[in-house]
Design a protein around this motif. Structure first.
Motif, mmCIF file in Angstrom:
data_model
loop_
_atom_site.group_PDB
_atom_site.id
_atom_site.type_symbol
_atom_site.label_atom_id
_atom_site.label_comp_id
_atom_site.label_asym_id
_atom_site.label_seq_id
_atom_site.Cartn_x
_atom_site.Cartn_y
_atom_site.Cartn_z
ATOM 1 N N GLU A 111 0.834 -1.207 0.000
ATOM 2 C CA GLU A 111 0.000 0.000 0.000
ATOM 3 C C GLU A 111 0.868 1.256 0.000
ATOM 4 N N ASN A 117 -1.788 6.949 0.982
ATOM 5 C CA ASN A 117 -3.035 6.558 1.620
ATOM 6 C C ASN A 117 -2.740 6.470 3.118
ATOM 7 N N PRO A 119 -4.803 5.717 6.295
ATOM 8 C CA PRO A 119 -5.957 5.418 7.148
ATOM 9 C C PRO A 119 -5.680 5.592 8.638
ATOM 10 N N ASN A 267 -10.304 2.724 2.529
ATOM 11 C CA ASN A 267 -9.534 1.726 1.795
ATOM 12 C C ASN A 267 -10.357 1.020 0.733
ATOM 13 N N ARG A 270 -10.730 2.999 -2.645
ATOM 14 C CA ARG A 270 -9.435 3.187 -3.318
ATOM 15 C C ARG A 270 -8.849 1.852 -3.755
ATOM 16 N N GLN A 271 -9.126 0.819 -2.980
ATOM 17 C CA GLN A 271 -8.749 -0.531 -3.371
ATOM 18 C C GLN A 271 -9.451 -0.911 -4.673
ATOM 19 N N TYR A 386 -7.244 -9.023 -2.180
ATOM 20 C CA TYR A 386 -8.245 -7.971 -2.037
ATOM 21 C C TYR A 386 -9.662 -8.535 -1.969
ATOM 22 N N GLU A 390 -10.284 -6.191 3.927
ATOM 23 C CA GLU A 390 -11.231 -5.071 4.030
ATOM 24 C C GLU A 390 -12.679 -5.556 3.978
#
Length: 416
Positions: A111, A117, A119, A267, A270-271, A386, A390
């Protein structure tokens, strides 16, 4: 052209110029991290499969150059040195950066990106005490690292059922439990640990976020998981009678999942944008190869068996791009929780799409596509996670179904 679109186009041009001027020469000095040796060169076998220090240092150098160029903090608020970058702008940037060959400019596995980014920075900025907020600038500058400890050996998307607990002992808290896939623990000085301090199992209330020093007695990193895409910074952590003061709490006692939601909502969109960019890259490279590759005296591209799957993937990319950008714009206007179902749509569709596109790219390229000469195996191995992180794609679909069928709103602390 709208003013917003003009600003975005200028920014993307500025990013490309920076990559060519500052990052490409730095990357050229370290080809082993980006060619067929990439996975092996980045992995420290003597440290349990964690990233090599030299690889980490190269990523930090890239991000410092980006910070000096005024790009790295773009998404942060102005009071933190940023440009108040919007979710819409960041979605476009993430897609743009992922729609490039593998490179130092954007390493999705860690990342790390020339447009950052943040968070955990945003969590501390929104919920931290004045003392905790003093960590923000060192975190941005990578002088200190903070990990994120939510998932547990027995609990992933069902975060409200986590078993790690904390009890008061005078003016302190004593934490006991375990964390799995505790990201960033190979370098972290702090870990944002979520523990139940009250309420019933399954309730979003009663979970508290603690900023725990990783050097505290009883805090132990057991090992790093060897994963589909190496190196790994996903650690197994145990906490045995770890003692922290009351001011280690981030936010209010019992409302810690608010910090987790700040983390995942940013996240997820944007992921999705990154997955879209990588999917389009796979499609574009496959089309280019099919037009150049001659088989049986003709370009490979004349075969409908090649054309049709790529046409479908390209169409899916176009439709998903509109959904992601419209959803990101709604997030800017209304806030993430109000469009949670649409964020989930973007996330699970984009993450599935990039896996399909990488697989198709391997097939179109034939034997050479299966080798590490091409980037498609790396793209597939990275983006496959992915579909789990998340909130798994099943949890994303469940979130959409809850909204679609009117089963009620998700409780504020329910993961997924």
């Amino acid at each position: 052209m709208t003013a917003q679109r003009e600003r975005l186009d200028q920014l993307l041009t500025r990013i490309d110029d920076f990559i060519e001027r500052e990052i490409a020469p730095l990357q050229a000095e370290h080809p082993e991290y980006f060619d067929y040796r990439r996975e092996f060169a980045r992995t420290d076998l003597d440290r349990g499969g964690a990233p090599k220090r030299e690889w980490d240092e190269l990523l930090v150098e890239m991000m410092r150059l980006a910070d000096d160029a005024g790009l790295y903090r773009f998404a942060l608020p102005q009071e933190l040195g940023g440009s108040d970058g919007t979710n819409l702008e960041m979605a476009a940037i993430r897609e743009h950066l992922a729609n490039k060959p593998l490179g130092l400019h954007s390493d999705l596995q860690t990342e790390s990106s020339c447009v950052g980014n943040f968070p955990i920075v945003l969590v501390l900025h929104a919920l931290g005490t004045p003392e905790q907020k003093e960590l923000i600038e060192p975190l941005i500058r990578h002088e200190v690292a903070c990990a994120f400890g939510l998932t547990e050996p027995n609990h992933g998307s069902d975060a409200t059922w986590l078993e790690t607990s904390a009890r008061r002992d005078g003016s302190d808290w004593v934490i006991n439990g375990a964390k799995r896939f505790n990201t960033g623990m190979h370098v972290a000085k702090y870990d944002l640990v979520f523990a139940r301090t009250g309420g019933d199992a399954g309730s979003p209330r009663g979970i508290t976020a603690f900023l725990v020093p990783t050097g505290a007695p009883g805090f132990e990193v057991l090992y790093h998981h060897w994963t589909f895409n190496m190196p790994s910074d996903h650690s197994e952590v145990s906490l045995t009678d770890v003692r922290v003061p009351d001011d280690a709490i981030v936010g209010d006692e019992g409302t810690g999942l608010a910090a987790a939601l700040i983390f995942v909502h940013e996240n997820r969109i944007r992921q999705a944008a990154s997955s879209l960019g990588a999917a389009q890259f796979c499609v574009d490279r496959s089309v280019e190869y099919a037009r150049e590759r001659i088989v049986f005296g003709k370009p490979l591209a004349v075969n409908q068996a090649i054309q049709w799957p790529l046409v479908e993937l390209h169409t899916d990319c176009a439709m998903l791009r509109e959904l992601i950008r419209e959803t990101a714009e709604q997030m800017d206007e209304q806030g993430g929780p109000t469009v949670s179902d649409r964020i989930s749509m973007c996330n699970f569709r984009a993450n599935r799409l990039v896996c399909d596109a990488a697989d198709r790219a391997i097939q179109v390229h034939g034997g050479i596509g299966y080798t590490r000469t091409m980037p498609f195996e790396h793209i597939y191995r990275h983006h496959r996670r992915y579909r789990i992180t998340e909130g798994s794609e099943e949890m994303q679909i469940r979130n959409i179904a809850r909204s679609l069928f009117g089963f009620g709103h998700r409780s504020p602390g329910q993961s997924g």
